[in-house]
Scaffold this motif. Structure first.
Motif, PDB file in Angstrom:
ATOM      1  N   LYS A   1      -2.015  83.069  79.701  1.00 32.02           N
ATOM      2  CA  LYS A   1      -1.388  83.830  80.796  1.00 32.02           C
ATOM      3  C   LYS A   1      -0.423  84.889  80.278  1.00 32.02           C
ATOM      4  O   LYS A   1      -0.330  85.987  80.819  1.00 32.02           O
ATOM      5  N   LYS A   2       0.332  84.536  79.254  1.00 34.66           N
ATOM      6  CA  LYS A   2       1.332  85.468  78.718  1.00 34.66           C
ATOM      7  C   LYS A   2       1.201  85.532  77.202  1.00 34.66           C
ATOM      8  O   LYS A   2       1.190  84.498  76.531  1.00 34.66           O
ATOM      9  N   VAL A   3       1.123  86.752  76.690  1.00 38.93           N
ATOM     10  CA  VAL A   3       0.947  86.962  75.252  1.00 38.93           C
ATOM     11  C   VAL A   3       2.076  87.864  74.759  1.00 38.93           C
ATOM     12  O   VAL A   3       2.436  88.843  75.423  1.00 38.93           O
ATOM     13  N   ALA A   4       2.617  87.533  73.595  1.00 38.46           N
ATOM     14  CA  ALA A   4       3.618  88.400  72.962  1.00 38.46           C
ATOM     15  C   ALA A   4       3.030  89.017  71.703  1.00 38.46           C
ATOM     16  O   ALA A   4       2.301  88.353  70.954  1.00 38.46           O
ATOM     17  N   VAL A   5       3.332  90.284  71.489  1.00 37.90           N
ATOM     18  CA  VAL A   5       3.007  90.952  70.226  1.00 37.90           C
ATOM     19  C   VAL A   5       4.328  91.209  69.518  1.00 37.90           C
ATOM     20  O   VAL A   5       5.222  91.847  70.084  1.00 37.90           O
ATOM     21  N   LEU A   6       4.449  90.689  68.314  1.00 38.77           N
ATOM     22  CA  LEU A   6       5.645  90.935  67.495  1.00 38.77           C
ATOM     23  C   LEU A   6       5.229  91.819  66.323  1.00 38.77           C
ATOM     24  O   LEU A   6       4.390  91.430  65.503  1.00 38.77           O
ATOM     25  N   ASP A   7       5.808  93.009  66.261  1.00 42.22           N
ATOM     26  CA  ASP A   7       5.422  93.994  65.246  1.00 42.22           C
ATOM     27  C   ASP A   7       6.527  94.054  64.195  1.00 42.22           C
ATOM     28  O   ASP A   7       7.630  94.540  64.468  1.00 42.22           O
ATOM     29  N   VAL A   8       6.228  93.559  62.990  1.00 46.47           N
ATOM     30  CA  VAL A   8       7.240  93.521  61.926  1.00 46.47           C
ATOM     31  C   VAL A   8       6.968  94.566  60.835  1.00 46.47           C
ATOM     32  O   VAL A   8       7.612  94.544  59.790  1.00 46.47           O
ATOM     33  N   ASP A   9       6.031  95.471  61.098  1.00 50.49           N
ATOM     34  CA  ASP A   9       5.809  96.596  60.181  1.00 50.49           C
ATOM     35  C   ASP A   9       7.078  97.473  60.153  1.00 50.49           C
ATOM     36  O   ASP A   9       7.821  97.525  61.131  1.00 50.49           O
ATOM     37  N   PHE A  10       7.307  98.178  59.044  1.00 45.73           N
ATOM     38  CA  PHE A  10       8.468  99.068  58.950  1.00 45.73           C
ATOM     39  C   PHE A  10       8.437 100.149  60.028  1.00 45.73           C
ATOM     40  O   PHE A  10       9.487 100.616  60.477  1.00 45.73           O
ATOM     41  N   HIS A  11       7.239 100.553  60.428  1.00 51.84           N
ATOM     42  CA  HIS A  11       7.107 101.648  61.393  1.00 51.84           C
ATOM     43  C   HIS A  11       6.919 101.117  62.809  1.00 51.84           C
ATOM     44  O   HIS A  11       6.235 100.106  63.012  1.00 51.84           O
ATOM     45  N   HIS A  12       7.503 101.793  63.768  1.00 52.76           N
ATOM     46  CA  HIS A  12       7.331 101.370  65.151  1.00 52.76           C
ATOM     47  C   HIS A  12       5.851 101.426  65.559  1.00 52.76           C
ATOM     48  O   HIS A  12       5.156 102.407  65.271  1.00 52.76           O
ATOM     49  N   GLY A  13       5.389 100.388  66.258  1.00 50.46           N
ATOM     50  CA  GLY A  13       4.001 100.328  66.715  1.00 50.46           C
ATOM     51  C   GLY A  13       3.834 101.075  68.032  1.00 50.46           C
ATOM     52  O   GLY A  13       3.613 100.480  69.089  1.00 50.46           O
TER      53      GLY A  13
END
Ligand code: OKS
Ligand code: ZN
Length: 344
Positions: free
Chosen positions: A191-203
């Motif tokens: 139902k609910k998904v989170a994306v966590l972006d830990v790359d140096f550059h903004h996704g």
């Protein structure tokens, strides 16, 4: 943890990119993925498997049909212009900025390339479409593996994906693998998904795709876009729009940030993701936060990636890892596998 490996990744091999007024050798090279694969095998961390096949519908869930058609046909159009073009990559050089129209696709290929891109750092090569498509299948397969009950899975592919939007490429990215994985999780009933972006550059691509949606939370820890690529998105005041208000969290940090400060942002992200009530997590795993990265500005050390993996495990969510940036080629395997090993 299973790794879905893109055995076609080396078909995407850009020659040069525009960098500070010159054409320089590409930073985003096949050896990056080779080093991660070698390190996975050296530590015998799970099995390396082929992705499954997915049809057009899995891609149109995120990307526009006219963009996908462009990607599928761009190379043939390029060579049809001049057979000698086969020895060169396509690099965009003209873009529709403010006051221009973007609702008409021009016939001219250079103009088309500009319509569907946002920088001159992302060469489109003879094998880009084939490699990117197989990479998307790696992301989708990893998501499917987590739906089937695995605690985590890893999509090891290049080109990366988090800068690619619904209808544009840039920042070395063509298809947004993290977004495709997140949408696959949603379609499979999470139902609910989170994306966590830990790359140096903004996704920026991932953010834009989910910006007005309440069902996918996007959190990103990255170099402050006032000074760092991609410059035009990733500020702290971008918190979502419409039904998606509150489901976007940007944590920009200054150049020179070390693990102590970075880890505080990780805590903030995971607290927000827990409050959101995510059923599953997609991690855009960029390794360019490393102190030795040639184009980035954070100061994380190899051992810090073990701490990140352990902390992500503690979040307790089914997790899909997607390989993104990271250009310290000799260390990228050690650093990426440190995250995965500590998680597993
Ligand atoms: C200028 C350099 C562009 C930097 C692209 C960054 C790609 C990346 N031509 N994104 O996560 O690592
Ligand atoms: Zn990056």
């Amino acid at each position: 943890m299973k790794t879905f490996y893109n055995h076609l990744h080396a078909q995407h091999q850009g020659k040069v990119e525009m960098f500070r007024g010159a054409l320089v050798p590409c930073f985003e090279v096949p050896a990056r993925a080779d080093h991660v694969l070698a390190e996975l095998q050296r530590r015998q961390l799970g099995t390396v498997v082929e992705p499954k096949a997915f049809g057009e519908a899995a891609l149109t869930a995120i990307h526009s049909p006219r963009y996908l058609n462009f990607l599928a046909t761009a190379w043939d159009q390029w060579v049809a212009l001049d057979a000698a073009n086969a020895d060169k990559d396509i690099l965009p050089s003209v873009w529709p900025t403010r006051t221009f129209r973007t609702d008409i696709e021009p016939d001219n290929l250079a103009a088309k390339v500009g319509l569907y891109s946002f920088d001159a750092g992302s060469p489109f090569t003879s094998g880009t479409w084939v490699a990117a498509r197989k990479g998307a299948e790696c992301a989708l397969s990893a998501a499917q593996q987590v739906v089937a009950g695995d605690r985590a899975a890893f999509a090891l592919s290049r080109p990366p994906g988090h800068h690619a939007g619904a209808d544009f490429f840039g920042g070395y990215c063509f298809l947004n693998n993290a977004a495709l994985a997140a949408q696959h999780l949603r379609n499979a009933g999470m139902k609910k998904v989170a994306v966590l972006d830990v790359d140096f550059h903004h996704g920026n691509g991932t953010q834009a795709i989910f910006y007005d949606r309440p069902d996918v939370f996007f959190a990103s820890i990255h170099g402050d876009p006032r000074t760092e690529y991609p410059f035009f998105l990733g500020h702290a005041d971008e918190t979502g729009a419409g039904a998606g208000v509150g489901a976007n969290l940007n944590l920009p940090l200054p150049r020179g940030t070390d693990y102590t400060a970075w880890a505080r942002a990780l805590e903030t992200s995971l607290t927000a993701i827990a409050r959101f009530g995510a059923d599953a997590l997609v991690v855009s795993l960029g390794m360019d936060t490393f102190e030795g990265d040639p184009i980035s500005g954070f100061k994380l050390k190899s051992d810090d990636y073990l701490r990140i993996g352990a902390r992500l495990k503690q979040a307790g969510l089914p997790t899909v890892f997607i390989f993104e940036g990271g250009y310290a080629v000799e260390e990228v395997g050690i650093n990426a596998v440190n995250v995965l090993q500590a998680f597993a």
